[in-house]
Design a protein around this motif. Sequence first.
Motif, mmCIF file in Angstrom:
data_model
loop_
_atom_site.group_PDB
_atom_site.id
_atom_site.type_symbol
_atom_site.label_atom_id
_atom_site.label_comp_id
_atom_site.label_asym_id
_atom_site.label_seq_id
_atom_site.Cartn_x
_atom_site.Cartn_y
_atom_site.Cartn_z
ATOM 1 N N CYS A 282 -2.581 -24.841 -9.421
ATOM 2 C CA CYS A 282 -3.481 -24.578 -10.550
ATOM 3 C C CYS A 282 -2.747 -24.980 -11.815
ATOM 4 C CB CYS A 282 -3.892 -23.102 -10.633
ATOM 5 S SG CYS A 282 -4.774 -22.737 -12.179
ATOM 6 N N GLY B 272 -3.590 -24.353 -14.760
ATOM 7 C CA GLY B 272 -3.592 -23.218 -15.686
ATOM 8 C C GLY B 272 -2.329 -22.384 -15.563
ATOM 9 N N ASP B 273 -1.823 -22.283 -14.349
ATOM 10 C CA ASP B 273 -0.595 -21.514 -14.111
ATOM 11 C C ASP B 273 0.617 -22.420 -14.068
ATOM 12 O OD1 ASP B 273 -1.731 -18.738 -13.199
ATOM 13 O OD2 ASP B 273 -2.920 -20.229 -12.166
ATOM 14 N N CYS C 217 -9.126 -20.370 -8.681
ATOM 15 C CA CYS C 217 -8.144 -19.517 -9.339
ATOM 16 C C CYS C 217 -8.862 -18.504 -10.220
ATOM 17 C CB CYS C 217 -7.180 -20.352 -10.181
ATOM 18 S SG CYS C 217 -6.103 -19.296 -11.171
ATOM 19 N N ALA D 201 -7.713 -16.440 -12.398
ATOM 20 C CA ALA D 201 -7.216 -16.342 -13.771
ATOM 21 C C ALA D 201 -7.799 -17.433 -14.660
ATOM 22 C CB ALA D 201 -5.692 -16.413 -13.785
ATOM 23 N N HIS D 202 -8.126 -18.583 -14.054
ATOM 24 C CA HIS D 202 -8.573 -19.713 -14.864
ATOM 25 C C HIS D 202 -9.951 -20.216 -14.503
ATOM 26 C CE1 HIS D 202 -4.172 -19.585 -15.185
ATOM 27 N NE2 HIS D 202 -4.449 -19.787 -16.449
#
Length: 487
Positions: free
Chosen positions: A124, A126-127, A143, A145-146
């Motif tokens: 990901c 984003g991470d 994901c 979180a994103h």
Amino acid sequence: MTNFYLTTSIPYINGEPHIGFGLEVTLADVIARYARQQGNNVIFTTGTDEHGGKIEEKAKELKITPQALADQNSAKFRELATVLDITNDRFIRTTDKGHEQRAQIIWKNLSKDIYKAKYTGWYCVGDEAFFTETVVKENNGICPAHNRPYDKIEEENYFFRLSAYNDQILKALTDGSFRVVPETKKNEVLGLLKEGLEDISISRPKEKISWGIPVPGDKTQVMYVWFEALLNYITVLGYPEHEDFKKFWPANVQVVGKDITRFHAAIWPGILLGLGIALPKALYVHGFVNVSGQKISKSLGNVINPAEIVKTYGVDAFRYFFLRHIPSYGDGDFSYEEFERAYNNELGNELGNAVQRTVVMIEKFQDGVVGNIPPAEHDNAVYHQAIADFKFDRALDSVWEQVRGLNQFIDEQKPWTIAKEGDTEHLREVLASMVSDLLEIAESLVPFLPNTAASIKSIFAEGLLHAQKTVLFPKIENYKTDKVEKG
Ligand SMILES: [Zn+2]
């Protein structure tokens, strides 16, 4: 003078500075100020982590270059450190030429432990991180979180032979030569080490991520941002040749948040062992700040702005709350109600009042003359031990016991009665003893509330009153509670 080296982690600059960074630099600043007070020669560093796909992507979105985005955002973190009166000696950016060049030297010096291998996994951006098959399945391929699908990645990367250092790291943790505080975090890391560390990917193909430090001797690869960011702790000292590196490494303390414990307690020591240099003496891991019991998130609208708190209540009030009311060994909670309560009761009614009462009585009864101040009489062993253990909350508790003790002393001695009775000698002794206590309290507050400590010292300097126009911590009520409701 003994050299003392202290670092914070360097935050990733894809967004605005957050309260976690504010907490971390404040905790570290106490360590730095205390070390200086004890006569050490200190280098204290913080900085920003600026490479990687996330920055590249965001810059594209904003139609600016990654470097321009990095410049903009890094400046905001630096500004926050200034607002919080952080006394860092250096501010490193991973886009500094010096960092980039030294990271490449480190890569070369690690070459015996670096190899190329095919890698398949889920990623990901984003991470900026890879995820296991299990995690990806649990989240149905997206994901959380994103809110974006994981990318299936199949690529050739360079790997670092972290597994080779597993036992050495385990030994250093066990024999205490590498201290991880608190104990709960140490045990987490011991758990990881007992399972055995795997080798880690330390590069990405340039065709996928171009915003990174080139891998020496391979134009197709850049260093993985997580790997390269860790190197800042020695590049900032001028590894390998600079005198500062030779004099200040190993770090006395590295301060990090609990989400990056593994990077700092397992991967970073592995890299250092690969380079043949000493491990840091201590890693202090702090927790997270929640707001009114909830995790901070943009969508909840509960993001707190440290600069705004400072503007309203003053920087020492900010430092006080985060150092005493966020547990040093765990997660804590911020709410404006709690903040105001601590501000009004502890800073205003207890500390501010002790100073104010003393000033008023010396003015009224002795025309502002303090006279001979007896030396401090407490040994403060609890305070010093608490700081050595990174229990900043406990250290402030012990100072406040003294503040409360002083107020109690004033209530019991009743200097106004002594004045009425006309026993000027006894009155002078009582007032001078109050001042002695306040100066001792001020000394203990130097690392924590530097401005307040300086004010108290200057009020009673040279046995004469130099009263300030404003009282310390004037009462503030319902400032933010109102504002939040309106906003
Ligand atoms: Zn993600």
